[in-house]
Design a protein around this motif. Sequence first.
Motif, PDB file in Angstrom:
ATOM      1  N   GLU A 150      64.559  28.623  -0.642  1.00 22.95           N
ATOM      2  CA  GLU A 150      64.850  29.838  -1.410  1.00 22.95           C
ATOM      3  C   GLU A 150      66.208  29.620  -2.056  1.00 22.95           C
ATOM      4  OE1 GLU A 150      62.875  32.493  -1.881  1.00 22.95           O
ATOM      5  OE2 GLU A 150      61.337  31.456  -0.721  1.00 22.95           O
ATOM      6  N   PRO A 151      66.297  29.722  -3.387  1.00 22.62           N
ATOM      7  CA  PRO A 151      67.521  29.348  -4.093  1.00 22.62           C
ATOM      8  C   PRO A 151      68.757  30.189  -3.762  1.00 22.62           C
ATOM      9  CG  PRO A 151      65.913  30.303  -5.610  1.00 22.62           C
ATOM     10  CD  PRO A 151      65.247  30.177  -4.283  1.00 22.62           C
ATOM     11  N   GLY A 152      68.587  31.404  -3.277  1.00 28.80           N
ATOM     12  CA  GLY A 152      69.742  32.189  -2.859  1.00 28.80           C
ATOM     13  C   GLY A 152      70.519  32.791  -4.005  1.00 28.80           C
ATOM     14  N   PRO A 153      71.786  33.025  -3.932  1.00 32.87           N
ATOM     15  CA  PRO A 153      72.653  32.585  -2.831  1.00 32.87           C
ATOM     16  C   PRO A 153      72.523  33.476  -1.602  1.00 32.87           C
ATOM     17  CG  PRO A 153      73.978  33.649  -4.550  1.00 32.87           C
ATOM     18  CD  PRO A 153      72.546  33.700  -4.978  1.00 32.87           C
ATOM     19  N   PRO A 154      72.753  32.941  -0.454  1.00 31.89           N
ATOM     20  CA  PRO A 154      72.883  31.511  -0.157  1.00 31.89           C
ATOM     21  C   PRO A 154      71.517  30.827  -0.156  1.00 31.89           C
ATOM     22  CG  PRO A 154      72.960  32.756   1.881  1.00 31.89           C
ATOM     23  CD  PRO A 154      72.874  33.773   0.762  1.00 31.89           C
ATOM     24  N   VAL A 155      71.536  29.524  -0.367  1.00 30.53           N
ATOM     25  CA  VAL A 155      70.304  28.727  -0.315  1.00 30.53           C
ATOM     26  C   VAL A 155      69.756  28.809   1.105  1.00 30.53           C
ATOM     27  CG1 VAL A 155      69.347  26.404  -0.486  1.00 30.53           C
ATOM     28  CG2 VAL A 155      71.050  27.168  -2.141  1.00 30.53           C
ATOM     29  N   SER A 156      68.463  29.012   1.218  1.00 24.19           N
ATOM     30  CA  SER A 156      67.819  29.129   2.525  1.00 24.19           C
ATOM     31  C   SER A 156      66.649  28.154   2.595  1.00 24.19           C
ATOM     32  CB  SER A 156      67.323  30.564   2.711  1.00 24.19           C
ATOM     33  OG  SER A 156      66.552  30.684   3.873  1.00 24.19           O
ATOM     34  N   VAL A 157      66.600  27.364   3.647  1.00 24.19           N
ATOM     35  CA  VAL A 157      65.520  26.399   3.853  1.00 24.19           C
ATOM     36  C   VAL A 157      64.769  26.797   5.113  1.00 24.19           C
ATOM     37  CG1 VAL A 157      64.930  23.978   4.261  1.00 24.19           C
ATOM     38  CG2 VAL A 157      66.841  24.549   2.754  1.00 24.19           C
TER      39      VAL A 157
END
Length: 134
Positions: free
Chosen positions: A94-101
Amino acid sequence: METDPSTSQSAAGVASQSHDGTTCDETSKSCDGALAQAFKFLGKRWNGVILGTLTNGPSGFAELKRNVAGISDSVLSERLSELQEAGLIVRSVEPGPPVSVSYELSDTGNALIPAMRALSTWASENFPSGSDHS
């Protein structure tokens, strides 16, 4: 009489072809090739535990690290890559912010759940808790 090179027959019994293309004599006492391949991969340290943890739903890296006690960051990262390459898990960003994996079981990984549950049930019934059978 012409023979098919993909199968063979021994005097001891009829041969069959497994899904991976190897020929197995049904009367042979050796392990099925597909089963041996599954245990080689799933038996690799942490792979089965990571998959078992993901049966509870998607998890991020930090959550997996907390739930898979004793695994290092580098080994977890390596195993997640292997499981993804094998098609058993899916990595979502998920591009976020913040990026989430997050990581979750793929359809192929979900198809493994019944076998893993059966193995877990068998282990809990046959291995006394607290003993180490490694």
